[in-house]
Scaffold this motif. Structure first.
Motif, mmCIF file in Angstrom:
data_model
loop_
_atom_site.group_PDB
_atom_site.id
_atom_site.type_symbol
_atom_site.label_atom_id
_atom_site.label_comp_id
_atom_site.label_asym_id
_atom_site.label_seq_id
_atom_site.Cartn_x
_atom_site.Cartn_y
_atom_site.Cartn_z
ATOM 1 N N LYS A 269 -1.126 -2.502 -11.484
ATOM 2 C CA LYS A 269 -1.293 -3.309 -10.283
ATOM 3 C C LYS A 269 -2.067 -4.582 -10.573
ATOM 4 C CE LYS A 269 -2.751 -2.807 -5.465
ATOM 5 N NZ LYS A 269 -3.411 -1.923 -4.489
ATOM 6 N N ALA A 270 -3.061 -4.476 -11.443
ATOM 7 C CA ALA A 270 -3.871 -5.645 -11.779
ATOM 8 C C ALA A 270 -3.041 -6.692 -12.493
ATOM 9 C CB ALA A 270 -5.055 -5.226 -12.651
ATOM 10 N N ARG B 280 0.830 -1.205 0.000
ATOM 11 C CA ARG B 280 0.000 0.000 0.000
ATOM 12 C C ARG B 280 0.865 1.257 0.000
ATOM 13 N NH1 ARG B 280 -4.940 -1.454 4.184
ATOM 14 N NH2 ARG B 280 -6.181 -2.621 2.677
ATOM 15 N N THR C 43 -4.830 -8.188 -4.374
ATOM 16 C CA THR C 43 -6.006 -7.537 -4.926
ATOM 17 C C THR C 43 -6.955 -8.610 -5.476
ATOM 18 O OG1 THR C 43 -5.121 -7.353 -7.167
ATOM 19 C CG2 THR C 43 -4.603 -5.560 -5.628
ATOM 20 N N ARG C 44 -8.170 -8.191 -5.768
ATOM 21 C CA ARG C 44 -9.102 -9.153 -6.356
ATOM 22 C C ARG C 44 -8.592 -9.610 -7.719
ATOM 23 N NH1 ARG C 44 -15.704 -8.901 -6.980
ATOM 24 N NH2 ARG C 44 -15.867 -10.807 -8.229
ATOM 25 N N GLU C 45 -8.030 -8.683 -8.474
ATOM 26 C CA GLU C 45 -7.530 -9.017 -9.810
ATOM 27 C C GLU C 45 -6.394 -10.027 -9.730
ATOM 28 O OE1 GLU C 45 -7.986 -5.985 -8.654
ATOM 29 O OE2 GLU C 45 -9.679 -5.269 -9.879
ATOM 30 N N GLN C 46 -5.516 -9.870 -8.734
ATOM 31 C CA GLN C 46 -4.412 -10.808 -8.579
ATOM 32 C C GLN C 46 -4.912 -12.206 -8.209
ATOM 33 O OE1 GLN C 46 -2.328 -8.475 -5.668
ATOM 34 N NE2 GLN C 46 -0.809 -7.735 -7.133
ATOM 35 N N LYS D 101 -13.179 -11.398 0.265
ATOM 36 C CA LYS D 101 -12.747 -10.037 0.586
ATOM 37 C C LYS D 101 -12.677 -9.875 2.098
ATOM 38 C CE LYS D 101 -14.285 -5.212 0.372
ATOM 39 N NZ LYS D 101 -15.372 -4.300 -0.076
ATOM 40 N N GLU E 161 -9.582 -4.808 3.539
ATOM 41 C CA GLU E 161 -9.938 -4.569 2.142
ATOM 42 C C GLU E 161 -8.949 -5.177 1.153
ATOM 43 O OE1 GLU E 161 -10.664 -0.432 1.573
ATOM 44 O OE2 GLU E 161 -12.515 -0.463 2.736
ATOM 45 N N HIS E 162 -8.430 -6.359 1.494
ATOM 46 C CA HIS E 162 -7.672 -7.117 0.504
ATOM 47 C C HIS E 162 -8.393 -8.443 0.294
ATOM 48 C CE1 HIS E 162 -5.877 -8.925 4.166
ATOM 49 N NE2 HIS E 162 -5.602 -9.965 3.403
ATOM 50 N N TYR E 163 -7.906 -9.248 -0.615
ATOM 51 C CA TYR E 163 -8.589 -10.471 -1.021
ATOM 52 C C TYR E 163 -7.672 -11.669 -0.851
ATOM 53 C CZ TYR E 163 -11.976 -7.313 -3.177
ATOM 54 O OH TYR E 163 -12.914 -6.338 -3.394
ATOM 55 N N ALA F 93 -3.131 1.751 -11.496
ATOM 56 C CA ALA F 93 -4.192 0.776 -11.209
ATOM 57 C C ALA F 93 -4.154 -0.378 -12.197
ATOM 58 C CB ALA F 93 -5.557 1.456 -11.251
#
Length: 335
Positions: free
Chosen positions: A33-34, A16, A87-90, A66, A71-73, A30
């Motif tokens: 990061k994905a 972060r 992240t959700r994308e990761q 989540k 607020e991480h996944y 952004a």
């Protein structure tokens, strides 16, 4: 052992920190990061998600959850071992690799989405899920959400994310217990708002409501001024206590639904804090909702209804046939 547990959180803090610096100098951060690989992961066994984790994807026993506090996944395998986080994308990217490597086929046929109640996790609905899978042959998606931590609207959005991933099934049904029914009804309300013609997914077929607070809860209103109780029941408890504000954001299912309530079938009170026949937490009258195709009161408590053999049989019969006992013995709730 402490160091092992703290590794992910330290890594998240660093991510972060440096992520903020990168965003200050790069508009495409952004997107970058994905595309990043997930952070280093220790494959730790977890509890599967209790009061801080909510499912956003459930697929063949795998879950992306989540953390509603940090607020991480994270990505969990069917044994609840963490296989990725970030992240959700990761997590989604890692799961795509898993699906390819393990040749995970998308679910087909008839599906039931199962939603637990307040203070619980998906473990509480395991008897329902296993019964519907074994006896009914359904593909069951047993959902976990951080029931006390977020608003009902937040839970509904997470449920929407789970349902959105069920694009391969032919039929979707719902079975919910207690607060879970309000989560489903809020989800349906939001879906109706998003729909241009007011129509819902044509795959939605039936729903069984177990001990639903469809008319609010006297006990929530009674203790709305008690700080200790409010801390225990969390945000949704406050929302139920202010029922008039919440009720306008709950849809009546536009497909067939049945209601199972707990009670003695008499006017004898179990809990003096709840007026009338009750299951110790809700009055029978509080479970009713106009439009129900069938309604039944069983001699069970609020806590036991989800594992009661008769309740399980009635649930399966309603999903299959649209009634609890027989069509001629239905007790619909009409205006």
């Amino acid at each position: 052992m402490l160091a092992v547990v703290l590794v992910p959180f330290v890594a998240l803090g660093c991510a972060r920190l440096f992520g903020e610096s990168r965003r200050d100098g790069d508009e495409d951060a952004a997107a970058d990061k994905a595309d990043d690989a997930p952070p280093f992961n220790l494959p730790l066994r977890t509890s599967g998600g209790n009061q801080v984790w909510s499912d956003v994807l459930v697929y063949r026993g795998w879950r992306i959850q989540k953390n509603v506090v940090l607020e991480h996944y994270r990505l969990l395998d069917p044994g609840d071992v963490r296989r990725a986080w970030g992240t959700r994308e990761q997590c989604a990217k890692r799961f795509e690799e898993v699906k390819k490597d393990q040749k995970l086929e998308p679910p087909k046929g008839k599906c039931v989405v199962v939603v637990h109640g307040l203070w619980r996790s998906r473990d509480a609905m395991t008897p329902v899920a296993e019964f519907l899978e074994k006896e009914g042959g359904y593909h069951v998606v047993n959902v976990t959400y951080a029931s006390t931590r977020e608003h009902i609207g937040d839970h509904a959005r997470n449920l929407a994310s789970v349902v959105d991933e069920l694009d391969s099934v032919d039929e979707i049904n719902f079975v919910a217990c207690s607060l879970g029914n309000l989560v489903v009804r809020r989800y349906l309300f939001e879906q109706q708002k998003k729909s241009k013609d007011g129509k819902f997914d044509p795959r939605f077929k039936r729903m069984v409501m177990l001990a639903p607070p469809n008319q609010g809860a006297q006990i929530a209103r009674r203790f709305s001024g008690d700080a200790v109780v409010r801390a225990a029941w969390g945000v949704p408890g406050d929302e139920i206590a202010e029922w008039e504000k919440l009720a306008v954001k709950l849809a009546t299912p536009p497909f067939e639904f049945g209601i199972l309530a707990g009670g003695k079938g008499t006017e004898k009170v179990r809990n003096p804090l709840v007026g009338g026949d009750d299951d110790y937490l809700l009055a029978v009258e509080e479970t009713k909702l106009v439009g129900a195709r069938d309604f039944a009161v069983l001699p069970v408590t609020h806590a036991s209804i989800k594992r009661d053999p008769t309740a399980l049989e009635y649930t399966l019969r309603f999903l299959r046939e649209g009634h609890f006992r027989a069509d001629a013995k239905r007790e619909p709730i009409e205006r």
